[in-house]
Design an enzyme around this catalytic site. Sequence first.
Site, PDB file in Angstrom:
ATOM      1  N   ASN A  60     -12.600  -1.045  -5.218  1.00 37.12           N
ATOM      2  CA  ASN A  60     -12.356  -1.454  -6.599  1.00 37.12           C
ATOM      3  C   ASN A  60     -13.609  -2.139  -7.143  1.00 37.12           C
ATOM      4  OD1 ASN A  60     -11.515  -2.718  -8.964  1.00 37.12           O
ATOM      5  ND2 ASN A  60     -10.016  -4.037  -7.961  1.00 37.12           N
TER       6      ASN A  60
ATOM      7  N   GLU B 157      -1.841 -17.472  -8.708  1.00 33.81           N
ATOM      8  CA  GLU B 157      -0.703 -16.812  -9.343  1.00 33.81           C
ATOM      9  C   GLU B 157       0.619 -17.412  -8.878  1.00 33.81           C
ATOM     10  OE1 GLU B 157      -0.931 -12.545  -9.594  1.00 33.81           O
ATOM     11  OE2 GLU B 157      -3.126 -12.602  -9.688  1.00 33.81           O
TER      12      GLU B 157
ATOM     13  N   TYR C  41       0.835  -1.202   0.000  1.00 38.91           N
ATOM     14  CA  TYR C  41       0.000   0.000   0.000  1.00 38.91           C
ATOM     15  C   TYR C  41       0.873   1.257   0.000  1.00 38.91           C
ATOM     16  CZ  TYR C  41      -4.041  -2.921   0.949  1.00 38.91           C
ATOM     17  OH  TYR C  41      -5.038  -3.858   0.853  1.00 38.91           O
TER      18      TYR C  41
ATOM     19  N   CYS D 221      -6.474  -5.852  -7.188  1.00 37.58           N
ATOM     20  CA  CYS D 221      -6.260  -5.295  -5.854  1.00 37.58           C
ATOM     21  C   CYS D 221      -5.739  -6.357  -4.885  1.00 37.58           C
ATOM     22  CB  CYS D 221      -7.535  -4.634  -5.337  1.00 37.58           C
ATOM     23  SG  CYS D 221      -8.998  -5.659  -5.391  1.00 37.58           S
ATOM     24  N   HIS D 222      -5.893  -7.633  -5.220  1.00 37.00           N
ATOM     25  CA  HIS D 222      -5.367  -8.702  -4.373  1.00 37.00           C
ATOM     26  C   HIS D 222      -3.834  -8.736  -4.381  1.00 37.00           C
ATOM     27  CE1 HIS D 222      -5.792 -10.419  -8.413  1.00 37.00           C
ATOM     28  NE2 HIS D 222      -4.766 -11.183  -8.112  1.00 37.00           N
TER      29      HIS D 222
END
Length: 192
Positions: free
Chosen positions: A133, A168, A106, A141-142
């Site tokens: 989002n 991922e 962040y 956003c993850h």
Amino acid sequence: MNTQSNERIIYTHSLTLPRLGPLTLYSDGTHLIGLAMPTQKYDTIGAAQYISKTLPIFEETEAWLHAYEEGNDPGPVPPLQPEGTDFRKRVWHALLTIPYGRLTTYGDLATVVYGNKCGGLSARAIGGAVGHNPIPIIIPCHRVIGHDGSLTGYTGGLDIKIRLLELEHLTVTDNQVISPPLISTASLITET
């Protein structure tokens, strides 16, 4: 006066993916404007007349999501038109520059959006924009975590965030990403 004629029309499409569960897609007819999960905290679309319809944007998005859920980098995102303030759009644009399988914090995201004038309050504002989002998963956003590797929050819940990161090929243990491949703020594109 017929108020329905003044209501905006939003097209919807529902699907269920084996690992991610039920999702609802929203479109203005050309662009994807929303993606909702049942566990999502915020309604990001608002009042409208909703019409379920088959559209090319839904077919393209569904193909993208299936490739993603299979653990593959699905490539370029479908045409998106997220609705929000200029600030939130800048944050969402910055999120789109985080590559598949990579993470940022962040604080680093705040530096991208605010430049060198970044501080604790700006990181908090970034968190608010990330949390609102309207197109999670696709606007990734993850891929934003705490500075210590902690997962912090996610609009669809931490269980979904963990599933997305594992898709991922990232390892998550005790709500922490192990050896996260963080990217530097210099590699994020900031132009909107």
